[in-house]
Design a protein around this motif. Structure first.
Motif, PDB file in Angstrom:
ATOM      1  N   LYS A  55       0.813  -1.218   0.000  1.00 50.16           N
ATOM      2  CA  LYS A  55       0.000   0.000   0.000  1.00 50.16           C
ATOM      3  C   LYS A  55       0.853   1.278   0.000  1.00 50.16           C
ATOM      4  CE  LYS A  55      -0.914  -0.582   4.988  1.00 50.16           C
ATOM      5  NZ  LYS A  55       0.007  -1.739   5.150  1.00 50.16           N
ATOM      6  N   SER A  56       1.907   1.316   0.826  1.00 45.52           N
ATOM      7  CA  SER A  56       2.783   2.493   0.838  1.00 45.52           C
ATOM      8  C   SER A  56       3.559   2.617  -0.464  1.00 45.52           C
ATOM      9  CB  SER A  56       3.754   2.434   2.023  1.00 45.52           C
ATOM     10  OG  SER A  56       3.065   2.556   3.247  1.00 45.52           O
ATOM     11  N   THR A  57       3.996   1.492  -1.017  1.00 49.56           N
ATOM     12  CA  THR A  57       4.712   1.508  -2.294  1.00 49.56           C
ATOM     13  C   THR A  57       3.816   2.048  -3.400  1.00 49.56           C
ATOM     14  OG1 THR A  57       6.029  -0.404  -1.603  1.00 49.56           O
ATOM     15  CG2 THR A  57       5.984   0.094  -3.946  1.00 49.56           C
ATOM     16  N   GLY A  59       1.478   4.362  -3.102  1.00 49.80           N
ATOM     17  CA  GLY A  59       1.494   5.819  -2.980  1.00 49.80           C
ATOM     18  C   GLY A  59       2.800   6.432  -3.438  1.00 49.80           C
ATOM     19  N   ARG A  60       3.914   5.786  -3.122  1.00 51.27           N
ATOM     20  CA  ARG A  60       5.224   6.298  -3.513  1.00 51.27           C
ATOM     21  C   ARG A  60       5.422   6.234  -5.029  1.00 51.27           C
ATOM     22  NH1 ARG A  60       8.768   6.774   0.881  1.00 51.27           N
ATOM     23  NH2 ARG A  60      10.602   6.418  -0.439  1.00 51.27           N
ATOM     24  N   MET A  97       3.112  14.745   0.144  1.00 52.07           N
ATOM     25  CA  MET A  97       3.102  13.549   0.982  1.00 52.07           C
ATOM     26  C   MET A  97       3.239  13.908   2.450  1.00 52.07           C
ATOM     27  SD  MET A  97       5.609  10.238   0.653  1.00 52.07           S
ATOM     28  CE  MET A  97       5.515   8.847   1.792  1.00 52.07           C
ATOM     29  N   PHE A  99       4.483  12.020   5.735  1.00 54.46           N
ATOM     30  CA  PHE A  99       5.236  10.809   6.050  1.00 54.46           C
ATOM     31  C   PHE A  99       4.765  10.175   7.351  1.00 54.46           C
ATOM     32  CE2 PHE A  99       7.860  13.239   3.194  1.00 54.46           C
ATOM     33  CZ  PHE A  99       8.409  12.279   2.353  1.00 54.46           C
ATOM     34  N   GLN A 100       5.058   8.884   7.469  1.00 50.92           N
ATOM     35  CA  GLN A 100       4.601   8.102   8.616  1.00 50.92           C
ATOM     36  C   GLN A 100       5.228   8.567   9.930  1.00 50.92           C
ATOM     37  OE1 GLN A 100       5.185   3.906   8.118  1.00 50.92           O
ATOM     38  NE2 GLN A 100       4.668   3.405  10.213  1.00 50.92           N
ATOM     39  N   PHE A 178      -0.847  12.387  -0.325  1.00 45.57           N
ATOM     40  CA  PHE A 178      -0.671  10.987   0.035  1.00 45.57           C
ATOM     41  C   PHE A 178      -0.257  10.937   1.502  1.00 45.57           C
ATOM     42  CE2 PHE A 178       2.756   7.489  -0.003  1.00 45.57           C
ATOM     43  CZ  PHE A 178       1.885   6.558   0.544  1.00 45.57           C
ATOM     44  N   ASP A 180       0.791   8.712   4.345  1.00 48.04           N
ATOM     45  CA  ASP A 180       1.341   7.364   4.533  1.00 48.04           C
ATOM     46  C   ASP A 180       1.348   6.998   6.023  1.00 48.04           C
ATOM     47  OD1 ASP A 180       2.562   4.940   4.197  1.00 48.04           O
ATOM     48  OD2 ASP A 180       4.562   5.749   3.832  1.00 48.04           O
ATOM     49  N   GLU A 181       0.275   6.354   6.468  1.00 44.10           N
ATOM     50  CA  GLU A 181       0.117   5.969   7.876  1.00 44.10           C
ATOM     51  C   GLU A 181       0.472   7.140   8.803  1.00 44.10           C
ATOM     52  OE1 GLU A 181       0.687   2.107   9.162  1.00 44.10           O
ATOM     53  OE2 GLU A 181       1.279   1.273   7.242  1.00 44.10           O
ATOM     54  N   VAL A 212      -3.308   5.920   3.683  1.00 43.70           N
ATOM     55  CA  VAL A 212      -2.827   4.550   3.845  1.00 43.70           C
ATOM     56  C   VAL A 212      -2.726   4.211   5.326  1.00 43.70           C
ATOM     57  CG1 VAL A 212      -0.746   3.130   3.653  1.00 43.70           C
ATOM     58  CG2 VAL A 212      -1.610   4.341   1.653  1.00 43.70           C
TER      59      VAL A 212
END
Length: 326
Positions: A55-57, A59-60, A97, A99-100, A178, A180-181, A212
């Motif tokens: 899932k993260s890939t 978005g990246r 983005m 980031f987590q 995006f 990402d968690e 995500v």
């Protein structure tokens, strides 16, 4: 609503294993393997699944942080799969983005002012007095005081740092984010505040968000639609209410059953997952979930199920629903 983001047949394979005499890797890790979906303008689309499902890939790859192995990505009707240079910088201004881990996504030696000024400078948005005014506006937008701009990251809590990361993403006035968690590294007490902030910003700024997470209760709280991934493939997608009330894929059912109940005396039937996730280096033939599925039958181990619409707006990749139509 119009479609803002369209993903078609997206694949991302990473080279792995030993190299042969030609210098090519003998194995490929299939992190994302032929997924397609669309996100409408102003929508929050949740993407869920166990760790390592891709899932993260995904978005990246959409943001071109990772190069796509195959497939196409369209943004605002334009094919951005192969953009580079000035075109890529323009795309990055519209797609940002969160980031987590906020602790590792900010430079500890730079003040918040310097971090946000750098974004404004790279994209030619503002400098000097105008940049300072824009930074103060951004901090207020995410619920932080103006004087926060002259402090360093170590002076903030995790929740405050994530607000700063959100402010950095908003600095260029993007259409798409995006996330990402974005709450997984935060205390439970702070998670709801960040989720509510994202929901508010969506309404105020008209943002479109790919959210995500592996926590389905978090995704249910914020999303309009949800896609479920397993071992690099999309197995189910539907409106959030429909997905949580009538999940079709056995994997989705197991994930939803794993959500903790609200009261210790509350009971519910649970779909149990057995075995381990197969290796993405050597995914099984047929349905990739077959080895862990209690409803598996012969066809599941031989044929890959098609990802298709079985109810209005409800898509699933499962032979159980092929059988129902035959």
């Amino acid at each position: 609503m119009s479609t803002l983001l369209q993903v078609e047949g997206l694949k991302k394979y990473f080279p792995a294993g030993k190299t042969n005499f030609l210098g090519k890797h003998t194995q490929l890790l299939k992190a994302v393997d032929n997924i397609s979906f669309a996100i409408e303008e102003g929508e929050i689309f949740g993407l869920v699944g166990e760790s390592g499902c891709g899932k993260s890939t995904t978005g990246r790859c959409i943001l071109k942080i990772e190069e796509i192995t195959d497939g196409r990505v369209f943004f605002s009707g334009k094919d951005i799969t192969d953009v580079s240079g000035k075109e890529l910088l323009d795309v990055r201004r519209e797609m940002q983005m969160i980031f987590q881990n906020p602790y590792s996504s900010l430079n500890p030696r730079m003040t918040i002012r310097q971090t946000l000024e750098e974004v404004l400078k790279v994209h030619g948005i503002a400098s000097g007095k105008k940049a300072e005014e824009r930074i103060a506006e951004l901090l207020e937008q995410v619920g932080l005081p103006k004087d926060a701009m002259d402090r360093h990251p170590h002076e903030f809590s995790g929740g405050q740092l994530q607000r700063i990361v959100i402010a950095r993403a908003l600095a260029v006035e993007p259409k798409f984010i995006f996330a990402d968690e974005p709450v997984s590294a935060l205390d439970v007490s702070v998670q709801a505040q960040i989720l509510n902030l994202l929901a508010t910003l969506r309404e105020e700024l008209g943002l479109t968000i790919l959210f995500v997470a592996h926590d389905l209760s978090v995704v249910e709280h914020i999303s309009d639609r949800v896609g479920v991934m397993y071992l690099g493939q999309m197995v189910e997608m539907a409106d959030v209410e429909q997905l949580y009330e009538t999940p079709l894929h056995p994997y989705t059912q197991a994930l939803i059953d794993a959500i903790p109940v609200n009261h210790p005396n509350e009971k519910k039937d649970k779909t149990t997952l057995e075995g381990d996730i197969p290796s993405p280096l050597d995914p099984p033939i047929g349905c990739r979930f077959a080895s862990r599925c209690s409803k598996c039958f012969a066809r599941c181990t031989k044929e890959v199920p098609n990802f298709r619409e079985v109810k209005p707006g409800h898509y699933v990749a499962c032979h159980l629903y092929d059988e129902a139509e035959e």
